[in-house]
Scaffold this active site. Structure first.
Site, PDB file in Angstrom:
ATOM      1  N   ASP A 199       0.856  -1.144   0.148  1.00  0.00           N
ATOM      2  CA  ASP A 199       0.002   0.188  -0.079  1.00  0.00           C
ATOM      3  C   ASP A 199       0.981   1.178  -0.026  1.00  0.00           C
ATOM      4  O   ASP A 199       1.926   1.173   0.676  1.00  0.00           O
ATOM      5  CB  ASP A 199      -0.902  -0.025   1.345  1.00  0.00           C
ATOM      6  CG  ASP A 199      -1.758   1.054   1.251  1.00  0.00           C
ATOM      7  OD1 ASP A 199      -2.857   0.838   0.635  1.00  0.00           O
ATOM      8  OD2 ASP A 199      -2.037   2.058   2.128  1.00  0.00           O
ATOM      9  N   GLU A 253       1.928  -0.356  -4.903  1.00  0.00           N
ATOM     10  CA  GLU A 253       1.022   0.720  -5.171  1.00  0.00           C
ATOM     11  C   GLU A 253       1.968   2.245  -4.902  1.00  0.00           C
ATOM     12  O   GLU A 253       1.905   2.749  -3.999  1.00  0.00           O
ATOM     13  CB  GLU A 253       0.021   0.863  -4.301  1.00  0.00           C
ATOM     14  CG  GLU A 253      -1.053   1.924  -4.726  1.00  0.00           C
ATOM     15  CD  GLU A 253      -1.964   2.345  -3.723  1.00  0.00           C
ATOM     16  OE1 GLU A 253      -3.103   3.035  -3.887  1.00  0.00           O
ATOM     17  OE2 GLU A 253      -1.709   2.325  -2.614  1.00  0.00           O
TER      18      GLU A 253
HETATM   19  C1  NOJ Z   1      -4.510   2.966  -1.008  1.00  0.00           C
HETATM   20  C2  NOJ Z   1      -5.582   1.977  -0.866  1.00  0.00           C
HETATM   21  O1  NOJ Z   1      -5.650   1.070  -2.153  1.00  0.00           O
HETATM   22  C3  NOJ Z   1      -6.645   2.656  -0.390  1.00  0.00           C
HETATM   23  O2  NOJ Z   1      -7.866   1.798  -0.494  1.00  0.00           O
HETATM   24  C4  NOJ Z   1      -6.598   3.140   1.097  1.00  0.00           C
HETATM   25  O3  NOJ Z   1      -7.486   4.186   1.237  1.00  0.00           O
HETATM   26  C5  NOJ Z   1      -5.281   4.079   1.126  1.00  0.00           C
HETATM   27  N1  NOJ Z   1      -4.123   3.198   0.542  1.00  0.00           N
HETATM   28  C6  NOJ Z   1      -4.762   4.116   2.563  1.00  0.00           C
HETATM   29  O4  NOJ Z   1      -4.317   2.996   3.213  1.00  0.00           O
END
Ligand code: NOJ
Length: 510
Positions: A199, A253
């Site tokens: 993440d 990500e």
């Molecule tokens: C990215 C995640 O995909 C999202 O769903 C989340 O709200 C944020 N990061 C914070 O963790």
């Protein structure tokens, strides 16, 4: 498992994202769970995907649907138990599917014991595990949360949170944090998981001068935060993962819309194995946008020896069918694109059924970030409650839940499910599709045509973005292997494309 001479499994794989809250429910509480995933493994096996990535299933107060974790080493009771995840790892492996978990390193929940201790007093030994300040700067949080700083009344200092106030950011400059979080990875790697989606992998390093950021006047910091220290964090995580056999993978990500910057997170082969390429999320259904996007990826990734990825939908964005004017024909043509470009495709649960976003009203809204539409439950059965017996589901179903239900599509050769299943199988069967070079072919402006080649294996793809028929002759003789609308398969390609039709072609003599 591949030997050292063959490419790593994740380059050739189709990876399926499960959003467990909305996938399938086994205990009738209206919220999906691990029992539900176990129950639907046959479905996933039929689809043929090589790996599953589960959005967070850990203990959490659910302020951000599980991206606020209060115990990284336990499963939230909503989803099941450690015994359930162990079973899921084992049963996925038995069916030839890898299992990836979601690792959330940037922040914990404010209910995590570490933060409870850290916020208990200024001289608590865990004070420095989070980021505290007397004077907030102008950094802005995501998810409509306003300032990235919240005052802790008890100790009179502000703590940093790039997302909700319930998601305080860890201080990765503290070696104890690094060690504790690396141990979390080991905990799951020892249990047999095949890797992690990380993440906001670009957010762990912060500008430690805490200077005001002009872009924060309009944008949250997490949209562009890009600090050298995040790379050090990732190198540390990669060292942990590399100590395990079996090609465990880190997929990051990196939610920055600059391909050059995103590429930096592959490091020198010592950071992420892959990073999500989110460019398609910002492109409408038009050939020129995709042409530019693919060229950008091809031009920058190939020389960097970085392996691309392709994403059309996920749990944070409107589904691609919804973005493409609700048209199922467009969504199906887009599936052909997703699954035949050079790079690893990520399928978000439900796109293989052609789902649209659910209609969310102020009464049914749950997410502070307004992302509920794409998180609607999967309709398994045609008749309501679509396989979700018991309490009402936590979000409403998407439109046409009866006609798009999985049971209606699984054995219909012309369904969207069957199209995805054939696309996954076509990738498995063709080295050109899995690993081959990508070359654009001459085509009219509203058509995207390209060839994939690996040694002597070849495929061509023609995608008509227009709602009128188009002519796109190709050199050589080609047979239609797969058509996004199911028409003309196994017949020779005559250079004509129906409106919104995409074709996968193979050389006629093969
Ligand atoms: C990215 C995640 O995909 C999202 O769903 C989340 O709200 C944020 N990061 C914070 O963790």
């Amino acid at each position: 498992m591949s030997d050292s001479l063959s490419p790593p499994w994740w380059k050739g794989a189709s990876i399926y994202q499960i959003y467990p809250r909305s996938f399938a429910d086994s205990n009738g509480d209206g919220i999906g769970d691990l029992g539900g995933v176990l129950h639907q493994l046959d479905y996933l096996e039929q689809l043929g995907v090589e790996a599953l990535w589960l959005s967070p299933i850990f203990r959490s107060p659910m302020a951000d649907a599980g991206y606020d974790i209060s115990d990284y080493r336990d499963i939230d009771p909503l989803f099941g138990s450690l015994a359930d995840i162990d079973r899921l790892i084992e049963e996925s492996h038995a069916r030839g599917m890898r299992l990836l978990l979601d690792f959330v390193p940037n922040h914990t929940s404010d209910q995590h014991p570490w933060f409870i201790e850290s916020s208990s007093s200024r001289d608590n030994p865990k004070r420095d595990w989070y980021i505290w300040s007397d004077r907030p700067n102008n950094w802005r949080a995501a998810l409509n949360a306003g300032s990235a700083w919240t005052l802790d009344e008890r100790t009179g200092q502000y703590y940093l949170h790039l997302f909700l106030p319930q998601q305080p950011d860890l201080n990765w400059r503290n070696p104890e944090v690094v060690a504790a979080m690396q141990d979390v990875l080991r905990f799951w790697l020892d249990r047999g998981v095949d890797g992690f989606r990380i993440d906001v992998a670009h957010c762990t390093g912060k500008d430690d001068t805490f200077a005001d950021e002009p872009r924060c006047i309009t944008q949250p910091l997490s949209d562009f935060n890009d600090q050298p220290y995040s790379h050090e964090v990732l190198r540390g995580l990669r060292r942990v993962v590399d100590q395990y056999p079996g090609e465990r993978v880190l997929i990051g990500e990196v939610n920055i819309r600059s391909t050059r910057q995103v590429l930096q997170y592959y490091g020198r082969g010592d950071e992420l194995h892959m990073s999500f390429n989110f460019l398609p999320l910002d492109i409408g259904w038009e050939a020129e946008g995709f042409r530019r996007c693919i060229e950008e990826i091809e031009t920058l990734y190939a020389p960097a020896d970085a392996w691309p990825t392709w994403v059309l939908s996920n749990h944070d964005n409107r589904r691609h069918r919804t973005r493409y004017h609700g048209s199922l024909a467009n969504a199906r043509a887009a599936a052909m694109l997703l699954m035949t470009l050079r790079g690893t495709p990520f399928i978000y649960q439900g796109e293989e059924l052609g789902l649209e976003d659910a209609h969310i009203t102020p009464e049914t809204r749950v997410d502070p970030g307004g992302r509920d539409g794409c998180r609607a439950p999967i309709p398994w059965l045609a008749t309501p409650p679509h396989g979700w017996d018991g309490a009402a589901t936590w979000l409403p179903f998407p439109p046409d839940a009866d006609t798009l239900a999985a049971e209606r599509q699984r054995h219909d050769p012309l369904s969207t499910f069957s199209l995805y299943r054939h696309l996954v199988a076509a990738r498995r069967a063709s080295p050109a599709l899995r690993l081959g070079d990508w070359h654009e072919l001459p085509a009219p402006p509203s058509v995207l045509a390209y060839r994939r080649q690996h040694v002597d294996d070849q495929r061509a793809v023609c995608i008509n973005f227009a709602d009128t028929a188009q002519v796109c002759p190709l050199d050589g003789q080609w047979l239609i292997e797969l058509a996004s609308d199911g028409h003309g398969e196994a017949t020779p390609y005559d250079g004509r494309l129906a409106p919104r039709q995409a074709l996968l072609l193979r050389p006629k003599d093969v």
